[in-house]
Design a protein around this motif. Sequence first.
Motif, PDB file in Angstrom:
ATOM      1  N   LEU A  15      39.859  41.606  51.075  1.00  0.00           N
ATOM      2  CA  LEU A  15      40.427  42.178  50.291  1.00  0.00           C
ATOM      3  C   LEU A  15      41.686  41.198  49.518  1.00  0.00           C
ATOM      4  CD1 LEU A  15      41.452  45.497  51.937  1.00  0.00           C
ATOM      5  CD2 LEU A  15      39.579  44.960  50.658  1.00  0.00           C
ATOM      6  N   TYR A  16      41.691  41.408  48.365  1.00  0.00           N
ATOM      7  CA  TYR A  16      42.987  40.507  47.639  1.00  0.00           C
ATOM      8  C   TYR A  16      43.415  41.235  46.606  1.00  0.00           C
ATOM      9  CZ  TYR A  16      39.646  39.278  43.870  1.00  0.00           C
ATOM     10  OH  TYR A  16      38.725  39.514  42.725  1.00  0.00           O
ATOM     11  N   VAL A  17      44.497  40.805  46.026  1.00  0.00           N
ATOM     12  CA  VAL A  17      45.102  41.274  45.003  1.00  0.00           C
ATOM     13  C   VAL A  17      45.315  40.210  44.066  1.00  0.00           C
ATOM     14  CG1 VAL A  17      47.792  40.735  45.549  1.00  0.00           C
ATOM     15  CG2 VAL A  17      47.211  42.618  43.799  1.00  0.00           C
ATOM     16  N   ASP A  18      45.294  40.338  42.610  1.00  0.00           N
ATOM     17  CA  ASP A  18      45.330  39.247  41.363  1.00  0.00           C
ATOM     18  C   ASP A  18      46.662  39.083  41.363  1.00  0.00           C
ATOM     19  OD1 ASP A  18      45.450  38.643  38.579  1.00  0.00           O
ATOM     20  OD2 ASP A  18      43.398  37.770  39.373  1.00  0.00           O
ATOM     21  N   MET A  19      47.114  37.716  41.083  1.00  0.00           N
ATOM     22  CA  MET A  19      48.462  37.468  41.156  1.00  0.00           C
ATOM     23  C   MET A  19      48.946  37.812  39.465  1.00  0.00           C
ATOM     24  SD  MET A  19      49.229  36.709  44.148  1.00  0.00           S
ATOM     25  CE  MET A  19      51.099  35.882  43.909  1.00  0.00           C
ATOM     26  N   ASN A 333      31.228  30.044  50.644  1.00  0.00           N
ATOM     27  CA  ASN A 333      31.223  30.765  49.305  1.00  0.00           C
ATOM     28  C   ASN A 333      30.816  32.165  49.299  1.00  0.00           C
ATOM     29  OD1 ASN A 333      31.663  28.161  47.824  1.00  0.00           O
ATOM     30  ND2 ASN A 333      29.570  27.528  47.671  1.00  0.00           N
ATOM     31  N   GLN A 334      29.743  32.615  50.423  1.00  0.00           N
ATOM     32  CA  GLN A 334      29.677  34.060  50.277  1.00  0.00           C
ATOM     33  C   GLN A 334      30.801  34.698  50.661  1.00  0.00           C
ATOM     34  OE1 GLN A 334      26.391  34.695  52.871  1.00  0.00           O
ATOM     35  NE2 GLN A 334      26.464  36.745  52.645  1.00  0.00           N
ATOM     36  N   LEU A 335      31.811  34.286  51.587  1.00  0.00           N
ATOM     37  CA  LEU A 335      32.854  35.021  51.860  1.00  0.00           C
ATOM     38  C   LEU A 335      33.737  35.273  50.897  1.00  0.00           C
ATOM     39  CD1 LEU A 335      34.666  35.803  54.289  1.00  0.00           C
ATOM     40  CD2 LEU A 335      35.633  33.636  54.208  1.00  0.00           C
ATOM     41  N   PHE A 336      33.804  34.344  49.843  1.00  0.00           N
ATOM     42  CA  PHE A 336      34.757  34.503  48.671  1.00  0.00           C
ATOM     43  C   PHE A 336      33.998  35.249  47.603  1.00  0.00           C
ATOM     44  CE2 PHE A 336      36.684  30.267  50.028  1.00  0.00           C
ATOM     45  CZ  PHE A 336      38.024  30.554  50.120  1.00  0.00           C
ATOM     46  N   GLU A 337      32.740  35.045  47.491  1.00  0.00           N
ATOM     47  CA  GLU A 337      32.072  35.906  46.377  1.00  0.00           C
ATOM     48  C   GLU A 337      31.965  37.736  46.775  1.00  0.00           C
ATOM     49  OE1 GLU A 337      28.325  34.280  46.258  1.00  0.00           O
ATOM     50  OE2 GLU A 337      29.024  32.527  45.279  1.00  0.00           O
ATOM     51  N   GLU A 338      32.080  37.681  48.027  1.00  0.00           N
ATOM     52  CA  GLU A 338      31.873  39.163  48.506  1.00  0.00           C
ATOM     53  C   GLU A 338      33.276  39.949  48.710  1.00  0.00           C
ATOM     54  OE1 GLU A 338      29.643  39.141  52.190  1.00  0.00           O
ATOM     55  OE2 GLU A 338      27.684  38.763  51.004  1.00  0.00           O
ATOM     56  N   ARG A 339      34.447  39.158  48.427  1.00  0.00           N
ATOM     57  CA  ARG A 339      35.693  39.814  48.514  1.00  0.00           C
ATOM     58  C   ARG A 339      35.785  40.740  47.289  1.00  0.00           C
ATOM     59  NH1 ARG A 339      40.883  36.151  48.930  1.00  0.00           N
ATOM     60  NH2 ARG A 339      39.724  35.236  47.201  1.00  0.00           N
ATOM     61  N   LYS A 340      36.709  41.671  47.751  1.00  0.00           N
ATOM     62  CA  LYS A 340      36.960  42.972  46.745  1.00  0.00           C
ATOM     63  C   LYS A 340      38.294  43.047  46.166  1.00  0.00           C
ATOM     64  CE  LYS A 340      37.496  47.999  46.798  1.00  0.00           C
ATOM     65  NZ  LYS A 340      37.497  49.408  47.471  1.00  0.00           N
ATOM     66  N   GLU A 341      38.618  43.082  44.911  1.00  0.00           N
ATOM     67  CA  GLU A 341      39.796  43.079  44.335  1.00  0.00           C
ATOM     68  C   GLU A 341      40.581  44.545  44.540  1.00  0.00           C
ATOM     69  OE1 GLU A 341      42.465  42.384  40.189  1.00  0.00           O
ATOM     70  OE2 GLU A 341      40.388  42.086  40.166  1.00  0.00           O
ATOM     71  N   VAL A 342      41.904  44.653  44.756  1.00  0.00           N
ATOM     72  CA  VAL A 342      42.415  46.003  45.011  1.00  0.00           C
ATOM     73  C   VAL A 342      43.725  45.786  43.942  1.00  0.00           C
ATOM     74  CG1 VAL A 342      41.998  46.362  47.327  1.00  0.00           C
ATOM     75  CG2 VAL A 342      43.991  45.188  46.674  1.00  0.00           C
ATOM     76  N   SER A 343      43.982  46.704  43.564  1.00  0.00           N
ATOM     77  CA  SER A 343      45.012  47.353  42.513  1.00  0.00           C
ATOM     78  C   SER A 343      46.246  47.057  43.314  1.00  0.00           C
ATOM     79  CB  SER A 343      45.091  48.728  41.912  1.00  0.00           C
ATOM     80  OG  SER A 343      45.407  49.560  43.115  1.00  0.00           O
TER      81      SER A 343
END
Length: 390
Positions: A15-19, A333-343
């Motif tokens: 999971l990640y949030v966009d800055m 690369n796969q690890l980064f590509e499969e991440r999901k953005e959260v609000s």
Amino acid sequence: MNIGIDKIGFYTPHLYVDMNQLAVARNVEPEKFTIGIGQEKMAIPPITQDSVTLAANAALDILDDRDKEQIDFVIFGTESGIDHSKSAGVYVHELLDLNPNARSIEVKQACYGATAAIQMAKGHIALNPESKVLVLGADIARYGLNTGGESTQGAGAVAMIISADPKVMILEEKSTYLTKDIMDFWRPVYSDRAFVDGKFSNEQYISFFQEVWKQYKEQTGRNLEDFEAICFHLPYTKMGLKALRTVLAETTEDVQERLTSNYKISTKYNRIVGNIYTGSLYLSFLSLLELKEDLQDGSRIGLFSYGSGAVGEFFTGILQNNYRDHLYVQQHNQLFEERKEVSVDEYEAIFGNTLPTDGSNIELDVTNDPAAICVSGITEHMRQYVNKRR
């Protein structure tokens, strides 16, 4: 005897949030985050991930059966430990099914911990050439919602095998280091969030770099021309650049351009993960190795490690022949590509969803966490872990 990094792996939560979105929610100009401190995304750990699982997941796919048998020392550098007594290394040792005839410990000195582990590992290998050491740097950077440090949070881990005749990089013998008792960043045992004097910490980071670099030049006779790149501990990606710029006048424009260009490449993974404390320097190193495809065998790489409080060290390594054949580029690369953005709202909810600290038992649903190794709950004050691949 040549001793160094034989394998290197990385893990960050899914999971990640966009800055940009976080900046808007905090009524801040997005450029302050994306340009001012140089961050694009911030990794968010779910309740099913902690420093132990991050480290175990980072190591899981780089270890083969021979590694598991030869590893007789696990050294875990972290400032996000889960127990004041039992080391995080012991948990990882069990989760990875390593040789039981091994030592497993945890070391702490802010973001310097993994570097201390590497130096300790070198000594062990020098005495035991057939051994391998698993060095881990895993942390969750946590300051709090709507705080000055919020934009420099992150979560992740780096795992390295240190051995004789390494396949990735030989660590050269000479290093220079410095310790001073200062209060630029700290986290009392009663707090789950860090305290930081940001301006003072930035000043000390640069001062420490200048001092250990000066010592290194005096003791080795080397200068900037001798380095293809210098990687830095990155609490945020602009920090290392500030330090690098203070010494660039020592060399030619061509070398300045090379070091600056390679520095930018070395920050790309950190820009989309955030601060992972003990692993940040090695994530930067990994970014350089995996993203600069024309980085030549035999290149000398400088590494600056800094842990607030404070300890700093400058050390170096030589990339080995065909080192790229021993990286895990596709996996990362796969690890980064499969991440999901959260609000931002989802991020805030995840941030507030923490494990109980009052002794309560809890059982966690790990089905929504794609990681192989997760926290599955707490029973009678003991954290419970699961390795889904067993």
